[in-house]
Design a protein around this motif. Sequence first.
Motif, PDB file in Angstrom:
ATOM      1  N   LEU A  14      29.725 -50.228  -4.103  1.00 61.31           N
ATOM      2  CA  LEU A  14      28.905 -51.105  -4.863  1.00 61.31           C
ATOM      3  C   LEU A  14      27.513 -51.399  -3.812  1.00 61.31           C
ATOM      4  CD1 LEU A  14      31.230 -53.431  -6.635  1.00 61.31           C
ATOM      5  CD2 LEU A  14      29.829 -51.665  -7.444  1.00 61.31           C
ATOM      6  N   ASP A  15      28.032 -51.502  -2.660  1.00 57.55           N
ATOM      7  CA  ASP A  15      26.762 -51.752  -1.428  1.00 57.55           C
ATOM      8  C   ASP A  15      25.716 -50.770  -1.511  1.00 57.55           C
ATOM      9  OD1 ASP A  15      27.150 -53.938  -0.509  1.00 57.55           O
ATOM     10  OD2 ASP A  15      27.890 -53.350   1.452  1.00 57.55           O
ATOM     11  N   ASP A  16      26.106 -49.320  -1.842  1.00 58.00           N
ATOM     12  CA  ASP A  16      25.171 -48.473  -1.866  1.00 58.00           C
ATOM     13  C   ASP A  16      24.159 -48.612  -3.285  1.00 58.00           C
ATOM     14  OD1 ASP A  16      25.782 -47.187   0.254  1.00 58.00           O
ATOM     15  OD2 ASP A  16      26.860 -45.409  -0.922  1.00 58.00           O
ATOM     16  N   LEU A  17      24.661 -49.061  -4.234  1.00 52.77           N
ATOM     17  CA  LEU A  17      24.168 -49.351  -5.680  1.00 52.77           C
ATOM     18  C   LEU A  17      22.939 -50.158  -5.475  1.00 52.77           C
ATOM     19  CD1 LEU A  17      24.862 -47.928  -8.535  1.00 52.77           C
ATOM     20  CD2 LEU A  17      25.855 -50.172  -8.917  1.00 52.77           C
ATOM     21  N   VAL A  18      21.814 -49.509  -5.792  1.00 49.21           N
ATOM     22  CA  VAL A  18      20.571 -50.242  -5.633  1.00 49.21           C
ATOM     23  C   VAL A  18      20.164 -51.232  -7.061  1.00 49.21           C
ATOM     24  CG1 VAL A  18      17.967 -50.277  -5.348  1.00 49.21           C
ATOM     25  CG2 VAL A  18      19.474 -48.996  -3.801  1.00 49.21           C
ATOM     26  N   GLY A  19      19.864 -52.392  -6.938  1.00 50.32           N
ATOM     27  CA  GLY A  19      19.667 -52.771  -8.515  1.00 50.32           C
ATOM     28  C   GLY A  19      21.127 -53.174  -9.168  1.00 50.32           C
ATOM     29  N   GLN A  20      21.109 -53.678 -10.284  1.00 44.77           N
ATOM     30  CA  GLN A  20      22.212 -53.849 -11.071  1.00 44.77           C
ATOM     31  C   GLN A  20      22.833 -55.024 -10.545  1.00 44.77           C
ATOM     32  OE1 GLN A  20      21.524 -52.523 -13.760  1.00 44.77           O
ATOM     33  NE2 GLN A  20      20.776 -50.455 -13.332  1.00 44.77           N
ATOM     34  N   GLU A  21      22.555 -56.124 -10.081  1.00 43.67           N
ATOM     35  CA  GLU A  21      23.177 -57.193  -9.325  1.00 43.67           C
ATOM     36  C   GLU A  21      23.951 -57.722 -10.220  1.00 43.67           C
ATOM     37  OE1 GLU A  21      22.565 -57.399  -6.181  1.00 43.67           O
ATOM     38  OE2 GLU A  21      21.073 -55.944  -6.219  1.00 43.67           O
ATOM     39  N   THR A  53      28.526 -45.922 -11.038  1.00 40.22           N
ATOM     40  CA  THR A  53      29.265 -47.194 -11.038  1.00 40.22           C
ATOM     41  C   THR A  53      30.843 -46.928 -11.383  1.00 40.22           C
ATOM     42  OG1 THR A  53      27.449 -48.346 -11.521  1.00 40.22           O
ATOM     43  CG2 THR A  53      29.454 -49.773 -11.493  1.00 40.22           C
ATOM     44  N   ALA A  54      30.927 -46.105 -12.456  1.00 40.14           N
ATOM     45  CA  ALA A  54      32.484 -45.959 -13.037  1.00 40.14           C
ATOM     46  C   ALA A  54      33.307 -45.350 -11.764  1.00 40.14           C
ATOM     47  CB  ALA A  54      32.332 -45.058 -14.369  1.00 40.14           C
ATOM     48  N   ARG A  55      32.562 -44.323 -11.284  1.00 39.27           N
ATOM     49  CA  ARG A  55      33.262 -43.674 -10.277  1.00 39.27           C
ATOM     50  C   ARG A  55      33.701 -44.423  -9.132  1.00 39.27           C
ATOM     51  NH1 ARG A  55      32.129 -38.535  -8.468  1.00 39.27           N
ATOM     52  NH2 ARG A  55      32.632 -37.208 -10.161  1.00 39.27           N
ATOM     53  N   ILE A  56      32.649 -45.551  -8.660  1.00 37.53           N
ATOM     54  CA  ILE A  56      33.019 -46.356  -7.653  1.00 37.53           C
ATOM     55  C   ILE A  56      34.022 -47.344  -7.991  1.00 37.53           C
ATOM     56  CG2 ILE A  56      32.188 -48.374  -6.349  1.00 37.53           C
ATOM     57  CD1 ILE A  56      29.098 -47.012  -6.712  1.00 37.53           C
ATOM     58  N   LEU A  57      34.239 -47.618  -9.266  1.00 38.72           N
ATOM     59  CA  LEU A  57      35.185 -48.575  -9.769  1.00 38.72           C
ATOM     60  C   LEU A  57      36.703 -48.045  -9.665  1.00 38.72           C
ATOM     61  CD1 LEU A  57      35.726 -51.460 -10.817  1.00 38.72           C
ATOM     62  CD2 LEU A  57      35.391 -50.471 -13.099  1.00 38.72           C
ATOM     63  N   PRO A  89      35.195 -49.391  -1.595  1.00 34.61           N
ATOM     64  CA  PRO A  89      36.141 -48.383  -1.117  1.00 34.61           C
ATOM     65  C   PRO A  89      35.892 -47.921  -0.010  1.00 34.61           C
ATOM     66  CG  PRO A  89      34.521 -47.538  -2.851  1.00 34.61           C
ATOM     67  CD  PRO A  89      34.379 -48.973  -2.521  1.00 34.61           C
ATOM     68  N   CYS A  90      36.839 -47.462   0.883  1.00 34.12           N
ATOM     69  CA  CYS A  90      36.540 -46.772   2.124  1.00 34.12           C
ATOM     70  C   CYS A  90      35.848 -45.709   2.596  1.00 34.12           C
ATOM     71  CB  CYS A  90      38.018 -46.735   2.807  1.00 34.12           C
ATOM     72  SG  CYS A  90      38.993 -45.400   2.418  1.00 34.12           S
ATOM     73  N   ASN A  91      35.773 -44.828   1.066  1.00 31.85           N
ATOM     74  CA  ASN A  91      35.203 -43.248   1.315  1.00 31.85           C
ATOM     75  C   ASN A  91      35.811 -42.501   2.360  1.00 31.85           C
ATOM     76  OD1 ASN A  91      33.497 -43.304  -1.121  1.00 31.85           O
ATOM     77  ND2 ASN A  91      32.198 -44.968  -0.154  1.00 31.85           N
ATOM     78  N   LYS A  92      36.969 -42.789   3.036  1.00 36.04           N
ATOM     79  CA  LYS A  92      37.526 -42.024   4.044  1.00 36.04           C
ATOM     80  C   LYS A  92      38.847 -41.523   3.536  1.00 36.04           C
ATOM     81  CE  LYS A  92      35.010 -44.287   7.669  1.00 36.04           C
ATOM     82  NZ  LYS A  92      34.864 -45.800   7.563  1.00 36.04           N
ATOM     83  N   CYS A  93      39.686 -42.594   2.752  1.00 36.89           N
ATOM     84  CA  CYS A  93      41.013 -41.903   2.629  1.00 36.89           C
ATOM     85  C   CYS A  93      41.067 -40.852   1.544  1.00 36.89           C
ATOM     86  CB  CYS A  93      41.605 -43.050   1.971  1.00 36.89           C
ATOM     87  SG  CYS A  93      41.139 -43.538   0.391  1.00 36.89           S
ATOM     88  N   GLU A  94      42.013 -40.198   1.482  1.00 32.97           N
ATOM     89  CA  GLU A  94      42.511 -39.009   0.594  1.00 32.97           C
ATOM     90  C   GLU A  94      41.709 -39.230  -0.600  1.00 32.97           C
ATOM     91  OE1 GLU A  94      46.197 -36.180   0.112  1.00 32.97           O
ATOM     92  OE2 GLU A  94      46.060 -36.947   2.195  1.00 32.97           O
TER      93      GLU A  94
END
Length: 531
Positions: A14-21, A53-57, A89-94
């Motif tokens: 969500l941090d990466d996501l620009v806009g859509q506050e 966003t769906a994938r981030i969720l 998300p950590c974006n590091k785990c499996e």
Amino acid sequence: MNIAYYLKYRPQSLDDLVGQEAVKKTLLDQFQNNKLSHAYLFVGPRGTGKTSTARILAKMINCELVNRQSLIVNRKEKNDKRYSINDIPCNKCEICQSITDGSNLDLIEIDAASNRGIEDIRSLRDKIKLAPTNSQKKVYIIDEVHMLTPEAFNALLKTLEEPPKHALFILATTEIAKVPQTILSRVQRLDFKLATVNELLEVLEKIVKQEKINIDEQALKFLVKKSDGSFRDGIKLLDQISSITGKITAKSLEEVLRITQFDDLLLLIKNFSEKNSTQSLLNITKQLEHGADIKELMLSLMGILRDLVFVKHGLGQELVKPQFTEDKYEELTKVSGNFSNQEIIGILDILQKALEKLKFASILSLPLELAVVEICNDNSKFKIQNSKLEEQPKIAKEIAKEIESAVPRTTENGNVDILKIKEKWTFVLETIRPYNFSLEALLRSINITECRESTVYIEVPYSFHQRILEAPKNRELLEGVLSDILGRGIQVATILGSRPQRKEDVANVEVAQDDEIIRAAAEIFNSDTVN
Ligand SMILES: [Zn+2]
């Protein structure tokens, strides 16, 4: 090969996501308080970050960090070692990584534009009962959900009414008005907005920096303007021009975009003259993938055809040449030799009509694609007008009749074979879909009439269906699948079926053909049964 920018720079948190506050705040609050809904509807224009966003969720609820740390806390002090909400998300785990690279089995993404039938939703319903493989929750992302058929919507509704605990649904749409009220009342709606100029600049500047693209501010602003509030379009455009060497200025950029487009369009016009519908469709798809705007593409195409009309009338030197370099003008005049005056006017006429249909199209590229198929069809209207031929469909029908009388009636075995094929029709469609979406769509409206030792007879309602089915690649694909089902080598023969009779004068042929295209389109995209 380089990864496309829009994949490489897809936001991963969500941090990466620009806009859509507003969207970010809602999701974060709900996640933090363990109050996530079981079904969301993401609404907004294309390219605004709905699927990302769906994938981030999906990552947030399945990230292994969440499992390890049963309670996520707000980090109050700097040296607090516990995980904070911002680490998810950590974006590091499996699990996070498998979602990033698209290999996660518990994230199911469905494009409703190509899987819109009841069979697809039923198979989803069946699979949904199964627990997730290695995640907490199964996440279903149904993109372009407004494209589902009414029956499929009903099936989906049943699933949303009694969702299993282990499932999360994220529906996404660009056209909220086409989503039934019954669905709306069972989902939480979140609205995505078009990117502002500053948000787009922020995203593009970041990529420019990372990729060391030599571009000046003016040019970047030009790109922002061209992308019309869509992050995806902006990033694709940047990708397209990233290989230019030397400083990119607004002026050089405009020129480059115009020239690449000119070359592509001229090639398309050459494809027209060769009646090569496959190459023409590929050409358009490629241009759209690279971020071309459909309306602009059509207008530019018509612009070049208009230039050809001038050239044909001996006005080239005066009206056309000044806009082009010497060699481009030469190419243009060369191509003009491939057409008669009447043909160019006929093509322009077809494109003009397609342009008018654009407003009402649910698949934006469809009017142009159908127009291209019509232009490349030998029987198309402008040919008939031009050469005052006999009505072509009538001839085709005669041939069909001849074939019919030559073919013996289906034997008992043949009937068994037809049943076998019909039973496995969903399998046929599913096998073909990944290779050729339009062939699959077309196969939804055909009728299998006869089955003999080595030939399956397929009846199609329209001559352009026949053309598509008889293209060597398509034939091969279909024959392969049917051979598998029947366990012997199968050839496909297509027969033009009956459709309403029309009067035979030329004026009415026009009406009939126009009607034919509209009806064929309706049929391809509204039907999900095999007759
Ligand atoms: Zn993770």
